[in-house]
Design a protein around this motif. Structure first.
Motif, PDB file in Angstrom:
ATOM      1  N   TYR A  96       0.843  -1.196   0.000  1.00  0.00           N
ATOM      2  CA  TYR A  96       0.000   0.000   0.000  1.00  0.00           C
ATOM      3  C   TYR A  96       0.882   1.251   0.000  1.00  0.00           C
ATOM      4  N   ALA A  97       1.930   1.228   0.819  1.00  0.00           N
ATOM      5  CA  ALA A  97       2.836   2.377   0.878  1.00  0.00           C
ATOM      6  C   ALA A  97       3.565   2.554  -0.450  1.00  0.00           C
ATOM      7  N   GLN A  98       3.991   1.441  -1.062  1.00  0.00           N
ATOM      8  CA  GLN A  98       4.686   1.533  -2.347  1.00  0.00           C
ATOM      9  C   GLN A  98       3.779   2.103  -3.426  1.00  0.00           C
ATOM     10  N   LEU A  99       2.552   1.595  -3.505  1.00  0.00           N
ATOM     11  CA  LEU A  99       1.620   2.077  -4.521  1.00  0.00           C
ATOM     12  C   LEU A  99       1.269   3.545  -4.287  1.00  0.00           C
ATOM     13  N   HIS A 100       1.114   3.913  -3.020  1.00  0.00           N
ATOM     14  CA  HIS A 100       0.817   5.319  -2.711  1.00  0.00           C
ATOM     15  C   HIS A 100       1.937   6.221  -3.225  1.00  0.00           C
ATOM     16  N   SER A 101       3.176   5.783  -3.059  1.00  0.00           N
ATOM     17  CA  SER A 101       4.310   6.585  -3.521  1.00  0.00           C
ATOM     18  C   SER A 101       4.356   6.687  -5.040  1.00  0.00           C
ATOM     19  N   MET A 102       3.664   5.762  -5.726  1.00  0.00           N
ATOM     20  CA  MET A 102       3.601   5.772  -7.189  1.00  0.00           C
ATOM     21  C   MET A 102       2.413   6.589  -7.704  1.00  0.00           C
ATOM     22  N   GLY A 103       1.673   7.207  -6.787  1.00  0.00           N
ATOM     23  CA  GLY A 103       0.528   8.012  -7.188  1.00  0.00           C
ATOM     24  C   GLY A 103      -0.784   7.263  -7.224  1.00  0.00           C
ATOM     25  N   VAL A 104      -0.784   6.032  -6.733  1.00  0.00           N
ATOM     26  CA  VAL A 104      -2.015   5.237  -6.693  1.00  0.00           C
ATOM     27  C   VAL A 104      -2.824   5.640  -5.457  1.00  0.00           C
ATOM     28  N   THR A 105      -4.128   5.776  -5.619  1.00  0.00           N
ATOM     29  CA  THR A 105      -5.010   6.041  -4.486  1.00  0.00           C
ATOM     30  C   THR A 105      -5.340   4.731  -3.786  1.00  0.00           C
ATOM     31  N   ILE A 106      -5.077   4.664  -2.491  1.00  0.00           N
ATOM     32  CA  ILE A 106      -5.389   3.477  -1.696  1.00  0.00           C
ATOM     33  C   ILE A 106      -6.667   3.743  -0.908  1.00  0.00           C
ATOM     34  N   VAL A 107      -7.603   2.818  -0.980  1.00  0.00           N
ATOM     35  CA  VAL A 107      -8.825   2.917  -0.188  1.00  0.00           C
ATOM     36  C   VAL A 107      -8.963   1.657   0.656  1.00  0.00           C
ATOM     37  N   LEU A 108      -9.588   1.812   1.798  1.00  0.00           N
ATOM     38  CA  LEU A 108      -9.824   0.689   2.705  1.00  0.00           C
ATOM     39  C   LEU A 108     -11.324   0.577   2.981  1.00  0.00           C
ATOM     40  N   PRO A 109     -11.788  -0.640   3.293  1.00  0.00           N
ATOM     41  CA  PRO A 109     -13.231  -0.843   3.489  1.00  0.00           C
ATOM     42  C   PRO A 109     -13.721  -0.371   4.853  1.00  0.00           C
ATOM     43  N   ILE A 110     -14.964   0.050   4.857  1.00  0.00           N
ATOM     44  CA  ILE A 110     -15.663   0.415   6.084  1.00  0.00           C
ATOM     45  C   ILE A 110     -16.992  -0.338   6.108  1.00  0.00           C
ATOM     46  N   VAL A 111     -17.279  -0.984   7.232  1.00  0.00           N
ATOM     47  CA  VAL A 111     -18.583  -1.622   7.417  1.00  0.00           C
ATOM     48  C   VAL A 111     -19.557  -0.556   7.888  1.00  0.00           C
ATOM     49  N   VAL A 112     -20.499  -0.194   7.036  1.00  0.00           N
ATOM     50  CA  VAL A 112     -21.462   0.860   7.361  1.00  0.00           C
ATOM     51  C   VAL A 112     -22.562   0.322   8.264  1.00  0.00           C
ATOM     52  N   LYS A 113     -23.095  -0.836   7.900  1.00  0.00           N
ATOM     53  CA  LYS A 113     -24.088  -1.509   8.713  1.00  0.00           C
ATOM     54  C   LYS A 113     -24.141  -2.972   8.308  1.00  0.00           C
TER      55      LYS A 113
END
Length: 206
Positions: A74-91
């Motif tokens: 995730y850190a490597q991809l972020h440094s390459m300009g990739v947007t990292i998203v993570l999941p959230i349980v809404v309900k």
């Protein structure tokens, strides 16, 4: 497969995962990150070759106990300009939401004890790395039984926007045919599955 049989299968798969030595998990996670980075670089080149320059949005997952740890990529991809998203349980019994995360961002403990990013704009990913408790030789995924990813992938599919799904699993998660598991109608198929032994199926490059 009945619900009781599926629950027993999940218990067995969790036990197999817990029995994996720490050193093996570390080496396996490192291999997964290296292999994924190579695939992302190949995908980026293929996209550029056909004129696709839209920024990549990759959905990762924060590892639960015993799961593969993909945080380095995730850190490597972020440094390459990739947007990292993570999941959230809404309900409960609802699709997941994905929110942006950067390596310096704090996380808060959400549903099921999973660390989640601070809530902001909901972002639809182009690539999803999907935690996979078990899988068959034909690539069917066994999750934790809540159906969150099945609902999420079905919802994203309804938007008509292309996306790629890659199941992330240990080799011990493979279910042999004699176990009797058959995908349910609501089970959403993955494009590929990656383990420390390599790809079960090659994901599409673009």
């Amino acid at each position: 497969m009945s619900k009781n049989s599926a629950d027993l299968l999940r218990v067995r798969l969790r036990s197999l995962r817990e029995a994996i030595p720490v050193a093996e998990r570390q080496h396996g996670s490192a291999f997964l990150c290296t292999t994924l980075l190579s695939w992302f670089e190949t995908r980026r080149s293929a996209c550029a070759a056909v004129g696709q320059t839209e920024p990549e949005i990759v959905a990762g997952f924060w590892p639960l106990d015993g799961e593969p740890d993909l945080r380095p990529i995730y850190a490597q991809l972020h440094s390459m300009g990739v947007t990292i998203v993570l999941p959230i349980v809404v309900k409960k019994q609802a699709p997941l939401e994905f929110h942006a995360w950067r390596p310096e961002d704090p996380l808060a403990r959400g549903a099921f004890g999973v660390l989640e990013p601070v809530r902001g704009e909901v972002i639809q990913p182009t690539v999803l790395l999907v935690p996979t408790l078990g899988f068959t030789e034909h690539g069917a995924r066994i999750g934790y039984g809540g159906g969150y990813y099945d609902r999420t992938l079905a919802q994203i599919n309804e938007t008509g926007q292309p996306f790629v799904t890659i199941g992330i699993a240990w080799d011990q998660a493979r279910i042999e045919e004699e176990a009797g598991h058959r995908p349910e109608e609501h089970d959403y198929p993955l494009d590929a599955i990656l383990t420390p032994s390599g790809w079960l199926q090659d994901p599409p490059p673009v």
